[in-house]
Scaffold this active site. Sequence first.
Site, PDB file in Angstrom:
ATOM      1  N   CYS A 298     -31.088 -38.877  10.167  1.00  0.00           N
ATOM      2  CA  CYS A 298     -30.348 -39.936   9.454  1.00  0.00           C
ATOM      3  C   CYS A 298     -31.125 -40.569   8.291  1.00  0.00           C
ATOM      4  CB  CYS A 298     -29.883 -41.020  10.406  1.00  0.00           C
ATOM      5  SG  CYS A 298     -29.569 -40.462  12.067  1.00  0.00           S
ATOM      6  N   ARG A 327     -38.682 -34.191  19.592  1.00  0.00           N
ATOM      7  CA  ARG A 327     -39.056 -35.384  20.350  1.00  0.00           C
ATOM      8  C   ARG A 327     -39.972 -34.957  21.482  1.00  0.00           C
ATOM      9  NH1 ARG A 327     -33.009 -38.092  20.661  1.00  0.00           N
ATOM     10  NH2 ARG A 327     -32.659 -37.948  18.412  1.00  0.00           N
ATOM     11  N   GLN A 345     -29.642 -30.677  15.727  1.00  0.00           N
ATOM     12  CA  GLN A 345     -28.480 -31.561  15.817  1.00  0.00           C
ATOM     13  C   GLN A 345     -27.537 -31.346  14.644  1.00  0.00           C
ATOM     14  OE1 GLN A 345     -30.410 -35.478  16.322  1.00  0.00           O
ATOM     15  NE2 GLN A 345     -29.135 -35.625  18.153  1.00  0.00           N
ATOM     16  N   ASP A 347     -25.823 -33.626  13.438  1.00  0.00           N
ATOM     17  CA  ASP A 347     -25.549 -35.000  13.038  1.00  0.00           C
ATOM     18  C   ASP A 347     -25.268 -35.034  11.541  1.00  0.00           C
ATOM     19  OD1 ASP A 347     -25.243 -37.709  13.289  1.00  0.00           O
ATOM     20  OD2 ASP A 347     -27.390 -38.152  13.108  1.00  0.00           O
ATOM     21  N   HIS A 349     -23.509 -37.501   8.202  1.00  0.00           N
ATOM     22  CA  HIS A 349     -23.429 -38.912   7.831  1.00  0.00           C
ATOM     23  C   HIS A 349     -22.433 -39.152   6.724  1.00  0.00           C
ATOM     24  CE1 HIS A 349     -27.334 -38.252   9.756  1.00  0.00           C
ATOM     25  NE2 HIS A 349     -26.961 -39.343  10.388  1.00  0.00           N
ATOM     26  N   LYS A 430     -18.730 -47.128  18.763  1.00  0.00           N
ATOM     27  CA  LYS A 430     -18.677 -45.674  18.625  1.00  0.00           C
ATOM     28  C   LYS A 430     -17.547 -45.070  19.451  1.00  0.00           C
ATOM     29  CE  LYS A 430     -22.240 -45.266  22.131  1.00  0.00           C
ATOM     30  NZ  LYS A 430     -23.213 -44.456  22.796  1.00  0.00           N
ATOM     31  N   HIS A 476     -22.313 -41.950  11.688  1.00  0.00           N
ATOM     32  CA  HIS A 476     -22.998 -40.751  12.168  1.00  0.00           C
ATOM     33  C   HIS A 476     -21.977 -39.961  12.972  1.00  0.00           C
ATOM     34  CE1 HIS A 476     -27.033 -42.872  11.925  1.00  0.00           C
ATOM     35  NE2 HIS A 476     -26.220 -43.898  12.066  1.00  0.00           N
TER      36      HIS A 476
HETATM   37 ZN    ZN Z   1     -27.315 -39.948  12.335  1.00  0.00          ZN
END
Ligand code: ZN
Length: 612
Positions: A298, A327, A345, A347, A349, A430, A476
């Site tokens: 992000c 991680r 991911q 992910d 935006h 969310k 996100h």
């Molecule tokens: Zn994100």
Amino acid sequence: MNKEELTPMRHSLAHIMATAVTKLWPEAKLGVGPVVENGFYYDIDIPGVAISEDDFKKIEKEMQAVINQNQPFEQSTKSIDDAIAWAKESEQPYKEELLNDLKRAGTTVAKDLSPEEMGTLAEGESQLDSVGFYTNRDFTDLCRGPHVEHTGQVGAFKLMRVAGAYWRGDEKNPQMQRLYGVAFKTKQELHDYLQMLEEAKKRDHRKLGKELDLFVFSDLVGSGLPLFTEKGTILREEIGKFTQELRERTGFTRVWTPVIAKTDLYKASGHWDKFGDELFLVKSQETSDEFVLRPMNCPHHVQIYTSKPRSYRDLPLKFMENAGDYRDEKTGELHGLSRVRSFTQDDSHAFVAQDQIKQVASDLVEAAHEMYSVFDMELKFRLSFRDDGEGYLGEQALWDKAQAQIEELAKENELDYYVEEGEAAFYGPKIDFMATDAIGRQWQVATVQLDFVQPERFGLEFINESGEAEQPVMIHCALLGSIERFLSVYIEHTAGKFPIWLAPEQIRIISVNQEAETLQMVDRIEALARNKGLRVYADNDNESVGKKIRNAEVAKVPYTIVVGEKEVANGIVTPRVRRDISVIDAHPELHYEQFVQTVANESISRIIKSSL
Ligand code: ZN
């Protein structure tokens, strides 16, 4: 029956198990005994004794005796000092420690506290005058309940496993034994649950990953760092392409960002504090710069947003990337592909104006619907909203506006949804997507997460229609979550029988003999299939046809064709269709060109069932 109703019953079983254990081993020291998903556990320490699964029968029998006696659960209270005296007298040092902590913290919370809960006790939370106890005949335990009325009301149970557990989750503390049981209202429900577990064991993605040769681990690379084989890579890439395509259709464009960034970026975003020791640190040998391996992408995307002035005409601005993230999870928590240290991911935006939330989120929900219908999984939606609590960042008016838009879109799209207040992140509400797999388990797979905080922290703005600077909202969205975790769910959902579009091998061609004409025909079909972009394998081994067909079945290949004299003569093949994708019993005969074309069409359109 919902979980809350099962709690008293399951918790009562934890007491009954402790009753049985202390009867069998009077010297047993008890830790905590909370309710967990589907059952209960108790942390137990018996000096010089290690309980093993061989002891389960004996313990269960003792538990059943307590149950048969319908012993009433009686509640009582003691002053904290009397309670401490009781723990001393009963030689229960762990209880004594808990009680002393309670006394220090000055709270009235006196149930079977989990280590996590103990950690959250605030100093002087409230005035402590008494703590609760429950007694069933000879067994008394420090406890806030709730319990059923008597031991006969506990339904059906089974002890499942025993594992080491540090007292209060701290490795500096003594190691205890955590004894787990499951419990359900009826024998039938317990039976169904145990059967589901059996089925889950057969489908375990770690086992199938090995059998189907999808991914491996290497000591030299490190734990929690999966390496994908040729076959596993096909799965990753096809799934990755799918999520990209779906997002591209709703106006997302691809960006690419590096897997490391200066620690400053993550200090600015707040992730430095949030992820703490989960961050992998990277040191430059050229400069004094310190880096982290990114835990999420992000903040990187935010930097692209801020790279130039933005106007309302640019919004919604949508970036996507299938990004590798890292991680440093605790080694003990790593598990196959579901808990790893390197993952990818999807992910993405969207930077939007406040009144664009609904449209953007709505498009993403639609994309998720399409995705999970292709994965043949049912979707439920949880709208995670804020409650009246404190600690939520961003203005109340913005929260109200955003939550109203989310609920509106859920209604308009006729989603199967429920609202859960208090489940929002501190930085925004969310939508969580819950998918149900083939054996009835529910998994959280995707999210659309509103974020009011990153735009604030990074000072994001755009020039609105009145020429003023305005702050965008960040959305996100991950359709898969991480590809690795999704694969762990999906491999188990399909039991490794991948649909045509995903199957690492889509067609297997089996030669009946080693004659030149046969092998030429095999080559011809193989070349055509490859030209159409299909994944095909020719098995020309000098083995019996029966054995070769069985091999194809074990490899769970969707289509197998056998090439012999007849096929060579007229080019007509009789495809064998893997049973789960077949809608008809009879195998049709068709020309191999038509067969290959049909499979190519099916692969491109990502159908679930074969049309052959
Ligand atoms: Zn994100």
